[in-house]
Design an enzyme around this catalytic site. Structure first.
Site, short mmCIF file in Angstrom:
data_model
loop_
_atom_site.label_atom_id
_atom_site.label_comp_id
_atom_site.label_asym_id
_atom_site.label_seq_id
_atom_site.Cartn_x
_atom_site.Cartn_y
_atom_site.Cartn_z
N GLY A 47 30.31 -1.29 32.27
CA GLY A 47 31.63 -0.98 32.77
C GLY A 47 31.52 -0.34 34.13
N LEU A 101 26.41 4.46 35.64
CA LEU A 101 25.76 4.00 36.87
C LEU A 101 25.81 5.07 37.96
CD1 LEU A 101 27.03 0.31 37.02
CD2 LEU A 101 24.81 1.14 36.21
N HIS A 142 35.20 6.23 28.37
CA HIS A 142 34.26 6.58 29.45
C HIS A 142 34.78 6.09 30.80
CE1 HIS A 142 30.07 6.91 31.26
NE2 HIS A 142 30.72 6.18 32.13
N GLU A 143 35.19 4.82 30.85
CA GLU A 143 35.63 4.26 32.14
C GLU A 143 36.92 4.92 32.62
OE1 GLU A 143 33.60 2.71 33.82
OE2 GLU A 143 32.21 2.28 32.19
NI NI Z 1 30.43 5.75 34.19
#
Ligand code: NI
Length: 176
Positions: A47, A101, A142-143
């Site tokens: 994501g 990320l 989370h996103e």
């Molecule tokens: Ni993230």
């Protein structure tokens, strides 16, 4: 279309509350979404949120295809979600390991609602909603946190459950 640099934790843009998308016909939105997919694919992520590539708009993408290498991970359809709203269904929370990320090489054990309904708009401006559980629900939470300037380490209850992937898991896996 291009792979963009992913901002890392510490960059002040990641703490900002992102702005809603108001014009679904803006060609810049199409470019943004293409860049997000290119970047997520290049980094083997599950994501990505627009602020992670430096665009403070309420746009996230996510999706996981079934992968024989990860038989325990349920597939999640490839999704563009704009101006999302998340509604927890019940109080039940479950802890699970996450990466990001923007926090490369690290993992943390994060509590999330196990059952949610989410709604928002796709890249064409069409509203949709889904009721999901478990891993799918975790990815969405989370996103969408990224859109409110929240990174997963801020939700970890016991910081002993935060560390480098290699030391925690004794293995290397890539992506989020
Ligand atoms: Ni993230």
């Amino acid at each position: 279309m291009a792979v963009q640099k992913v901002l890392r934790m510490g960059d002040p843009l990641l703490w900002q509350v992102a702005e809603p998308v108001t014009n679904f016909h803006d060609p810049g939105l199409r470019t943004l979404i293409d860049d997000m997919f290119d970047t997520m694919d290049a980094m083997n992520g599950a994501g990505l949120a627009a602020p992670q590539i430096g665009v403070s708009l309420r746009v996230v993408i996510f999706g996981i295809e079934s992968n024989p290498r990860y038989p325990n991970i349920e597939p999640v359809p490839m999704t563009v979600l704009i101006n999302p709203i998340i509604e927890p269904l019940g109080d039940a929370m479950v802890e699970g390991w996450e990466g990001c990320l923007s926090v490369p090489g690290m993992r943390g054990l994060v509590p999330r609602y196990s059952h949610i309904r989410y709604s928002g708009y796709d890249q064409h401006g069409t509203r949709f909603e889904r009721e999901v559980r478990d891993f799918h629900a975790r990815v969405v939470q989370h996103e969408c946190d990224h859109l409110d300037g929240v990174l997963y380490p801020m939700r970890i209850r016991d910081m002993r459950n935060f560390g480098f992937q290699k030391e925690l898991m004794g293995e290397e896996t890539d992506g989020e």
